[in-house]
Design an enzyme around this catalytic site. Structure first.
Site, PDB file in Angstrom:
ATOM      1  N   LEU A   1       0.845  -1.190   0.000  1.00 40.18           N
ATOM      2  CA  LEU A   1       0.000   0.000   0.000  1.00 40.18           C
ATOM      3  C   LEU A   1       0.884   1.246   0.000  1.00 40.18           C
ATOM      4  O   LEU A   1       2.081   1.163   0.265  1.00 40.18           O
ATOM      5  CB  LEU A   1      -0.931  -0.017   1.210  1.00 40.18           C
ATOM      6  CG  LEU A   1      -1.867  -1.242   1.277  1.00 40.18           C
ATOM      7  CD1 LEU A   1      -2.575  -1.325   2.619  1.00 40.18           C
ATOM      8  CD2 LEU A   1      -2.887  -1.194   0.134  1.00 40.18           C
TER       9      LEU A   1
ATOM     10  N   THR B   1       6.567   2.119   2.292  1.00 40.70           N
ATOM     11  CA  THR B   1       7.583   2.970   2.920  1.00 40.70           C
ATOM     12  C   THR B   1       6.879   3.919   3.873  1.00 40.70           C
ATOM     13  O   THR B   1       6.014   4.688   3.459  1.00 40.70           O
ATOM     14  CB  THR B   1       8.356   3.776   1.862  1.00 40.70           C
ATOM     15  OG1 THR B   1       9.060   2.869   1.012  1.00 40.70           O
ATOM     16  CG2 THR B   1       9.354   4.719   2.526  1.00 40.70           C
TER      17      THR B   1
ATOM     18  N   LYS C   1      15.404   2.509   4.340  1.00 46.47           N
ATOM     19  CA  LYS C   1      14.743   3.046   3.144  1.00 46.47           C
ATOM     20  C   LYS C   1      14.555   4.553   3.250  1.00 46.47           C
ATOM     21  O   LYS C   1      14.757   5.294   2.269  1.00 46.47           O
ATOM     22  CB  LYS C   1      13.392   2.363   2.935  1.00 46.47           C
ATOM     23  CG  LYS C   1      12.561   2.956   1.795  1.00 46.47           C
ATOM     24  CD  LYS C   1      13.260   2.831   0.444  1.00 46.47           C
ATOM     25  CE  LYS C   1      12.546   3.618  -0.656  1.00 46.47           C
ATOM     26  NZ  LYS C   1      11.162   3.218  -0.876  1.00 46.47           N
TER      27      LYS C   1
END
Length: 268
Positions: free
Chosen positions: A65, A94, A167
């Protein structure tokens, strides 16, 4: 063959589903409309109309998502309770490390893994998307054959939440590199150097980088920022909030990140 429940078969998720099917996994995917379910059936997956049916009997649940809010909305306590005990839930979104930590607290019967990706749909289709995975080593080992259907490399970077932190740092650095390129393009304009000539030349010099290659393919820093600013901006906002909660900041990266998000200063 692994039974996989998949939530979020959109721009990034659909090629993941295709790769999972090609790898021989049994994939049940949430499709909220008849058209979407027909599309998913065309990929060889089993489309279902509600999330509970997607996770029923799953050994691995994959969640792809866009935002933390969507993850919290979809993965509520009731749905998590419906996932079989011992299954792994892999979150590719993320976002904040707190989101996956909350999932762990809500579902102690499950192994939660954060696995944000670096790359785009074309990398997934080629089986070469980079995954930064955080979570228990044993659970990562169990999930790796599924993740390897579309991820290479699959990097186990630490405990739950560390995948998100890596990330977010990656995307902050990427935004900073774009910001430096925006400043370099402005310097080129000040010196009478055409930006297209600059972008043709720099990839062959010591200033070359992946960010530079992307900007060069887009044709200008402005075009590239326009194309990716929304996605990078979301991630940078999350990292700024996260580091503030941890009592630190972006340091020297802060100013150049703003340039990478399209807020570079203009020289007179």
């Amino acid at each position: 063959m692994t039974r996989v429940g998949f939530l979020g078969a959109g721009r990034m998720g659909a090629p993941m589903v295709s790769r999972l099917v090609q790898a021989g996994h049994d994939v049940r995917v949430l499709g909220r409309s008849a058209d979407k379910r027909a599309e998913l059936a065309g990929l060889g997956a089993t489309p279902v109309a509600d999330a509970a049916a997607a996770v029923d009997g799953a050994e691995i649940v994959v969640v792809c998502l866009f935002t933390d809010e969507q993850v919290r909305e979809v993965l509520g306590a009731d749905l998590l309770a419906a996932v079989p005990a011992g299954a792994a839930v892999v979150v590719h979104t993320t976002g904040s490390p707190h989101t996956v930590e909350r999932l762990r607290d809500l579902a102690p019967h499950l192994d939660i893994l954060d696995a944000p990706v670096s790359g785009g749909p074309h990398d997934i289709a080629a089986g070469q998307i980079t995954l930064f995975v955080g979570g228990p080593e044993e659970a990562v080992t169990r999930a790796r054959p599924v993740l390897a259907a579309y991820g290479d490399p699959v990097l186990h970077v630490g405990v739950l939440g560390v995948g998100q932190k890596v990330k977010l740092i990656n995307n902050t650095l990427f935004a900073a590199q774009i910001g430096l390129l925006a400043e370099a393009a402005q310097l080129a304009a000040d010196l009478g150097v055409d930006e297209s000539a600059l972008l043709e030349a720099l990839p062959h010099g010591s200033g070359a980088s992946r960010a530079l290659g992307n900007v060069a393919r887009a044709g200008s820093t402005a075009a590239f920022i326009a194309a990716v600013g929304e996605f990078i901006g979301k991630d940078v906002a999350v990292v700024r909030q996260t580091v503030a909660e941890l009592g630190t900041g972006l340091g020297a990266l802060d100013a150049v990140v703003d340039a990478g998000l399209g807020t570079a200063r203009t020289r007179n």
